[in-house]
Design a protein around this motif. Structure first.
Motif, mmCIF file in Angstrom:
data_model
loop_
_atom_site.group_PDB
_atom_site.id
_atom_site.type_symbol
_atom_site.label_atom_id
_atom_site.label_comp_id
_atom_site.label_asym_id
_atom_site.label_seq_id
_atom_site.Cartn_x
_atom_site.Cartn_y
_atom_site.Cartn_z
ATOM 1 N N ARG A 86 0.822 -1.207 0.000
ATOM 2 C CA ARG A 86 0.000 0.000 0.000
ATOM 3 C C ARG A 86 0.860 1.263 0.000
ATOM 4 O O ARG A 86 0.356 2.363 -0.247
ATOM 5 N N ALA A 133 1.742 3.664 -4.586
ATOM 6 C CA ALA A 133 0.529 3.879 -5.374
ATOM 7 C C ALA A 133 0.682 3.326 -6.785
ATOM 8 O O ALA A 133 -0.296 2.925 -7.428
ATOM 9 N N THR A 138 -0.678 -0.248 -8.714
ATOM 10 C CA THR A 138 -1.883 -0.517 -9.497
ATOM 11 C C THR A 138 -1.539 -0.783 -10.960
ATOM 12 O O THR A 138 -2.375 -1.284 -11.720
#
Length: 793
Positions: free
Chosen positions: A549, A552, A555
């Motif tokens: 986490r 970023a 993703t």
């Protein structure tokens, strides 16, 4: 006259009770095994024949070239059925689109049950010739309707009328019961389809299906068809082969899709494809058990013939007396055949009793619900004809050989059985043990292959791992639910995933990388997961890092398995770029290969990326310090609080993984069962022959003992002949079993080796069994009082 033959035959059987018991028992066991295997084969060959249109139904499948190999799949684009109807309608009676059979929550008032069912186009009851107990086969014409199986209707309504009742499906659509159909049998491909919903409702509930930009590039539904009455399956299959190729865009043509019809008659027994060719499948197991059944029955017949001929030689004096008082040879032949046929018929009756006793165990192991075909004329015809043939073959030797004796020689005592008289019996004993030892070796190899695959590294920790469907309410509060469960001590970790760890539910193409052959079409398992996936399943990072986490950019990142790194050809994968549908993804980690599909095949090149929408599953690692029952109770309570309308349904990953060995384990258990019975039958024969030989040599043993022979020497005298025969059987069985088992193992890319110790163990085991079987009669003869044996002579 025939009555007297039977009366005398019956008296002779009672006179030699031990021999009669061995004869009838051994033959009955062999017949029972053959009968059980015959019922199993009948069930396999009759798979899907419940459906009246069996010969004309097919599944629309396709071959596609991915990763340099031709693969075969049942999944199709949702437009496949309509396109075939439009272009080739005259060749088909029905072409129906279908979802996958899956668990859905059915709710009626306050009662909720999780049941497996399908979305299907409305003609499916007619195509599958469902037996409608209520309503008609037109019950799916309305989009908000449902057909229930009899068992589901019973579960909800008991004996009350379910027609017209309103169900809620998956807490979304309200549907009306428009029909109830008879439960489909276990030997039907659709055995688990306990309800049917309209295909229109599937499209209404999933609007994304009709909104897809490239609908021909996505394979996620099934297509079934029934060809027209005047059509021929192969010809129609050839016609439709380019139906998808003509619709896909230029990028998709690299996969060279070839559409074809796979007939229902081949779904169960010929389900395996390799490089675009059907290579059989379960039919090989049918052949295997058919051969085993034949040989076990053959062993029983050998016993019957051996003991019948051995005992008949003692009746030479009887033949002489009968002939001297006027008996014709034809009458003697009839007498011997009468006795043989009587034993065979007794064995047939006893075998039916044995089958009735063994069927519950056999059904449990074989995962079937078989019963004796009482009303089937073929069953009785085969049973009776076989019994008659066995009796006639077994009685041939005593009938024609003994009836030829000259009464003068027999009564004067000058008749002697020739030196070659025992040769046929020895040959039959060798054949018996050759078959039995081959079965034993085969059984050991089957279980070694299963254990070899079970012990293969799987790349993750399956103990304490469960998964469940992820509904919208649970997904909405996913993080809060995960935190609550961890705080309660019920779980260690929880993650979202697009596929379970034991299956591949999603694959993708459209991947490019530097140096890739532009003509190479690729298709990789590509699982969308959440951040805690690696922590939950316990995968092993070999290079780089896990999803985090704190980044970023993850993703747009991939984690690859080792097989993918090898296939792509990355020498330094971390930081390398993979394009997916023209979007760049950076490789941040490499994990040890996760064994997701067949444990007997190489792991496929696979990718993992972060889920940006809703995951299909929640994968949960329960707390090892709690019992599974307590942990699951807490999980269910939290899930029910957040989604009271759904039924909490979970599956243990280790149990799902164990099911991958289901067919092989069943095959191994059944083979073991039959191998034990084969050895038992062979030992019965040895016991009977040893008894006969010991009795035949009573005088010789008495003389030897009077002259000082020890019990050990007499035991050795009577045992060595059988030991020699079994050693000869081993010499024949070892190369035979090696040849066939080596060929069998070639079907597995991940396979065990055939070790030398297996053959040594088989030889030692066969010798021990032989000595234990023979020793009783040998020692009994050796310890007998020589005075009595010589006086009786």
């Amino acid at each position: 006259m025939y009555r007297s033959y039977l009366k005398i035959a019956f008296r002779n059987l009672l006179k030699n009770k031990a021999s009669t018991l061995i004869n009838i028992g051994g033959l009955a066991v062999g017949m029972a095994v053959a009968m059980l295997i015959g019922l199993w084969i009948w069930d396999e060959l009759s798979y899907d024949r419940y459906h009246a249109n069996y010969e004309r139904i097919a599944q629309v499948m396709q071959h596609q070239t991915f990763n340099g190999e031709v693969g075969t799949q049942v999944a199709n684009p949702a437009l496949m059925g309509g396109e075939i109807r439009d272009k080739y309608g005259s060749d088909f009676k029905y072409v129906l689109q279908s979802s996958w059979n899956g668990d859905h929550t059915l709710a009626y008032q306050d009662k909720k049950l999780l049941k497996p069912g399908n979305y299907f186009e409305p003609e499916v009851p007619e195509m599958l010739s469902l037996n409608m107990l209520q309503g008609t086969r037109d019950g799916l014409k309305e989009p908000y309707s449902i057909l229930l199986s009899a068992s589901v209707a019973k579960a909800f309504f008991g004996d009350a009328d379910p027609m017209g009742k309103i169900f809620k499906v998956d807490n979304q659509a309200d549907v009306k019961v428009t029909g109830v159909y008879e439960d489909l049998p276990l030997n039907s491909t659709f055995r688990d389809m306990t309800f049917i919903l309209p295909w229109k409702l599937y499209l209404i509930s999933n609007p994304w299906v009709e909104e897809m930009e490239g609908p021909w590039g996505s394979n996620f539904t099934q297509t079934f068809a029934q060809i027209a009455n005047n059509a021929e399956m192969a010809a129609v299959s050839a016609k439709i082969k380019n139906v998808k190729l003509n619709k896909v865009d230029k990028e998709e043509t690299r996969y060279k899709p070839v559409v074809f019809l796979h007939p229902m008659s081949q779904w169960h027994l010929y389900e395996e494809f390799k490089n675009g060719k059907n290579i059989g499948g379960r039919i090989q197991t049918v052949w295997l058990f058919g051969i085993i059944g034949f040989f076990v029955l053959f062993l029983a017949c050998i016993n019957f013939m051996n003991l019948s001929t051995a005992r008949s030689e003692k009746r030479a004096k009887e033949v002489g007396i009968r002939k001297s008082i006027g008996s014709l040879r034809s009458q003697l032949i009839t007498q011997f055949f009468s006795e043989s046929l009587l034993v065979a018929m007794f064995a047939f009756v006893f075998s039916i009793v044995l089958v009735l006793l063994m069927l519950p165990f056999f059904n449990e192991v074989a995962d079937k619900k078989m019963s004796i075909l009482w009303s089937n004329p073929l069953f009785w015809t085969i049973g009776i004809v076989f019994s008659l043939l066995t009796g006639l073959i077994a009685g041939t030797y005593p009938a024609f050989y003994l009836s030829s004796f000259q009464p003068l020689k027999v009564l004067k005592g000058t008749f002697r059985v020739g030196a070659w008289a025992s040769v046929p019996r020895k040959v039959l004993v060798v054949m018996q043990f050759t078959v039995s030892i081959t079965l034993i070796i085969g059984t050991v190899i089957v279980f070694r292959q299963i254990e070899f695959a079970k012990n293969r590294p799987i790349g993750y920790e399956r103990d304490g791992l469960v998964y469940t469907s992820l509904t919208e309410p649970i997904h909405t509060h996913f993080d809060a639910i995960s935190h609550e469960l961890k705080s309660s001590g019920a779980i260690v970790a929880m993650t979202g995933s697009g596929s379970p760890t034991t299956e591949v539910w999603n694959t993708n193409g459209g991947f490019n990388w530097e140096g890739k052959d532009p003509n190479l079409g690729v298709d990789f398992p590509n699982n969308a997961v959440t951040h805690d996936y690696g922590k939950t399943v316990g995968w092993k990072i070999k290079a780089g890092r896990d999803f985090s986490r704190e980044f970023a950019s993850d993703t747009s990142a991939f984690i690859l398995n080792e097989a993918a790194v090898k296939f792509i050809g990355f020498t330094d994968p971390i930081g390398s770029v993979l394009e997916w549908n023209d979007q760049p993804f950076r490789v941040i980690g490499v994990v040890e290969d996760l064994l997701v599909q067949s444990p007997y095949q190489p792991v496929r090149p696979s990718l993992f990326h972060l889920e940006t929408g809703q995951s299909g599953l929640a994968i949960i690692k329960i707390n090892p310090e709690l019992s599974p029952k307590d942990a699951l109770g807490k999980i269910e309570a939290v899930f029910a609080k957040n989604d009271p309308a759904s039924v909490f349904n979970f599956k243990f990953v280790d149990e799902e993984y164990a099911q991958k060995f289901g067919d092989e384990v069943r095959t191994g258990k059944l083979a073991t069962f039959f191998a034990i019975l084969a050895i038992f039958i062979s030992c019965l024969g040895l016991f009977g022959l040893a008894s006969f030989i010991a009795e035949q040599r009573t005088k010789e043993i008495g003389v030897r003992k009077v002259l000082g022979a020890t019990i050990l020497s007499v035991w050795g005298l009577l045992s060595k002949e059988f030991v020699a025969l079994v050693l000869l059987s081993c010499a024949l069985a070892i190369p035979l079993s090696y040849y066939y088992l080596h060929a069998w193992l070639q079907q597995f890319e991940y396979r065990t080796t055939i070790s030398w110790w297996i053959f040594v163990a088989a030889v030692v085991g066969a010798l021990l069994i032989t000595l234990l079987t023979v020793s009783y009669q040998a020692i009994r003869a050796a310890v007998a009082n020589p005075v009595k044996s010589l006086r009786s002579e």
